[in-house]
Design a protein around this motif. Sequence first.
Motif, PDB file in Angstrom:
ATOM      1  N   LYS A  65     -86.926   6.405  26.844  1.00 17.98           N
ATOM      2  CA  LYS A  65     -87.053   5.625  28.082  1.00 17.98           C
ATOM      3  C   LYS A  65     -85.682   5.218  28.620  1.00 17.98           C
ATOM      4  N   ARG A  69     -83.725   6.498  32.235  1.00 14.11           N
ATOM      5  CA  ARG A  69     -83.312   5.531  33.266  1.00 14.11           C
ATOM      6  C   ARG A  69     -81.815   5.599  33.554  1.00 14.11           C
ATOM      7  N   PRO A  73     -79.941  10.824  34.976  1.00 15.63           N
ATOM      8  CA  PRO A  73     -80.877  10.805  33.848  1.00 15.63           C
ATOM      9  C   PRO A  73     -80.609  11.956  32.886  1.00 15.63           C
TER      10      PRO A  73
END
Length: 78
Positions: A65, A69, A73
């Motif tokens: 994750k 972000r 990316p």
Amino acid sequence: MAHALMHARWETAERWYEVEVLYDLLGDLVSTRRWGAKKSDKYGKRTVLISSEEEGRQFIEKIEKIRLRSTPPYCRVY
């Protein structure tokens, strides 16, 4: 040599980041992270003890994750 239970790697055009969960030579379950730039032979590394394979799996999901972000990316390679 220790065999990784779980292994993941993410990359951008310039950088890479990888995580391994494995049992070390003493039988402890550890998570090892490495990161660096593709155009350099220098990298960072951090190893921490973890309590279970499930904790290792959750840790890799958390890193996934965070990498997605990032700007730009990271793409998961494996």
